[in-house]
Design an enzyme around this catalytic site. Sequence first.
Site, PDB file in Angstrom:
ATOM      1  N   ARG A   1       1.054  -1.194  -0.080  1.00 14.69           N
ATOM      2  CA  ARG A   1       0.036  -0.027   0.049  1.00 14.69           C
ATOM      3  C   ARG A   1       0.553   1.234   0.172  1.00 14.69           C
ATOM      4  NH1 ARG A   1      -4.625   0.476   4.456  1.00 14.69           N
ATOM      5  NH2 ARG A   1      -2.891   0.868   5.698  1.00 14.69           N
TER       6      ARG A   1
ATOM      7  N   GLU B   1     -16.528   6.341   4.674  1.00 16.41           N
ATOM      8  CA  GLU B   1     -15.744   5.976   5.569  1.00 16.41           C
ATOM      9  C   GLU B   1     -15.975   6.706   6.979  1.00 16.41           C
ATOM     10  OE1 GLU B   1     -11.658   5.021   5.041  1.00 16.41           O
ATOM     11  OE2 GLU B   1     -11.320   6.661   3.734  1.00 16.41           O
TER      12      GLU B   1
ATOM     13  N   LYS C   1      -2.525   6.627   1.288  1.00 15.73           N
ATOM     14  CA  LYS C   1      -2.405   7.097   2.800  1.00 15.73           C
ATOM     15  C   LYS C   1      -1.520   8.104   2.829  1.00 15.73           C
ATOM     16  CE  LYS C   1      -1.927   4.848   7.307  1.00 15.73           C
ATOM     17  NZ  LYS C   1      -3.622   5.318   7.832  1.00 15.73           N
TER      18      LYS C   1
HETATM   19  N1  PLP Z   1      -9.433   4.447   6.463  1.00 14.73           N
HETATM   20  C1  PLP Z   1      -8.497   5.563   6.816  1.00 14.73           C
HETATM   21  C2  PLP Z   1      -8.747   6.806   6.127  1.00 14.73           C
HETATM   22  C3  PLP Z   1      -7.386   5.253   7.489  1.00 14.73           C
HETATM   23  O1  PLP Z   1      -6.744   6.063   8.029  1.00 14.73           O
HETATM   24  C4  PLP Z   1      -7.219   4.052   8.006  1.00 14.73           C
HETATM   25  C5  PLP Z   1      -6.022   3.720   8.907  1.00 14.73           C
HETATM   26  O2  PLP Z   1      -5.072   3.068   8.509  1.00 14.73           O
HETATM   27  C6  PLP Z   1      -8.135   3.106   7.509  1.00 14.73           C
HETATM   28  C7  PLP Z   1      -9.088   3.104   6.816  1.00 14.73           C
HETATM   29  C8  PLP Z   1      -7.917   1.377   8.318  1.00 14.73           C
HETATM   30  O3  PLP Z   1      -6.966   0.924   7.145  1.00 14.73           O
HETATM   31  P1  PLP Z   1      -6.226  -0.519   8.027  1.00 14.73           P
HETATM   32  O4  PLP Z   1      -7.062  -1.394   8.352  1.00 14.73           O
HETATM   33  O5  PLP Z   1      -5.201  -0.819   7.050  1.00 14.73           O
HETATM   34  O6  PLP Z   1      -5.175   0.089   9.067  1.00 14.73           O
HETATM   35  C1  COI Z   2      -4.348   3.611  11.431  1.00 12.62           C
HETATM   36  O1  COI Z   2      -5.554   2.884  11.842  1.00 12.62           O
HETATM   37  O2  COI Z   2      -3.220   3.022  11.130  1.00 12.62           O
HETATM   38  C2  COI Z   2      -4.551   4.967  11.085  1.00 12.62           C
HETATM   39  O3  COI Z   2      -3.599   5.292  10.331  1.00 12.62           O
HETATM   40  C3  COI Z   2      -5.413   5.701  11.828  1.00 12.62           C
HETATM   41  C4  COI Z   2      -5.014   7.077  12.412  1.00 12.62           C
HETATM   42  C5  COI Z   2      -3.996   6.958  13.763  1.00 12.62           C
HETATM   43  C6  COI Z   2      -4.416   7.802  11.002  1.00 12.62           C
END
Ligand code: PLP
Ligand code: COI
Length: 339
Positions: free
Chosen positions: A80, A219, A183
Amino acid sequence: MENIDWKNLGFGYRKTDYNIRCYYRNGAWGELEESSSEFINLHMAATTLHYGQEAFEGLKAFRGRDGKIRIFRMDENARRLQDSCDGTLMARLPVEKFQEAVKRVVKLNERFVPPYESGASLYIRPILFGTGPQVGVKPAEEYLFIVFVTPVGPYFKGGFQTTPFVIMREYDRSAPLGMGKYKVGGNYAASLVAGERAHQLGYSNIFYLDAKEKKYIDECGAANFFGIRNNTYITPKSSSILPSITNKSLMVLAEEMGLKVEQRPVPVEELSTFEEAGACGTAAVISPIERIDDYDENKTYLFSPDGKPGAICEKLYKKLRAIQYGDEPDPHGWITVLE
Ligand code: PLP
Ligand code: COI
């Protein structure tokens, strides 16, 4: 082990011993370097500072009952980050280098990995950004990749408890053809005003609808959304949300538990049909949603009349955590046990 009140740890920055750095210069990534400094020396015209040429990741390491340290799905975070690099024209970091850096930084800070009983974990934060100077809007020629770690407790106060979210149509975080699927720091800058407003009103965060039509669910703050209805796990498909690795994992676990899984555009009205709802992410794990208030239409979607997490949310939460902490087998190869 470090002397910390592990059980009452919140989600915040705490200094640890080392971070790992890697520089991209003259068209190539260098060797991984260990650093004990929390600071960097940065050119004032670095592209990260004015044009936001930056991306980050978030993943976790867990200490098991057996004392071993397990890192969850770091190959997914590595890929990612590469997507985010492509989306911001930054130098791509090889997956193997990412994995090596993550393993090394966790090992070096082993004494900060919380004990099994605490339910806390070690949050791993990789960042990659343009350090080379530019004044024209152009990609940098030099980059820096850093991974640091910090021990964390629950993202939302109270851990596995229901919290409320709010729909406010006056704020968007990303557009359908924009950067929401990456991200990158800019998306989080774009969410600060809305997030603060939501917090002031007593909500966990904003519940975003699609920016173009405001018809579909996107989201929940920094987490993906899922709803449960008729033994089905339903989660939005959208080009403006982050492809969550937690959500991807939960879809697999839900299917294995005998639930149907649907990933598709989810109209906002469908909220009234869900028996349970949750926010999911690395930081959030699963945060069951108590209710979603539609601020503009003066309407409430209630999922938890008694304030308790729903049965399926709880089952998914327990299953995911059991794999992460090594209490149950890891049939999908999601875990890297640190040597
Ligand atoms: N959506 C956003 C905007 C986020 O910042 C995060 C955090 O990483 C997620 C979703 C969840 O993604 P993940 O499950 O890969 O941490
Ligand atoms: C995560 O779940 O890793 C996030 O990025 C959430 C937040 C701390 C930005």
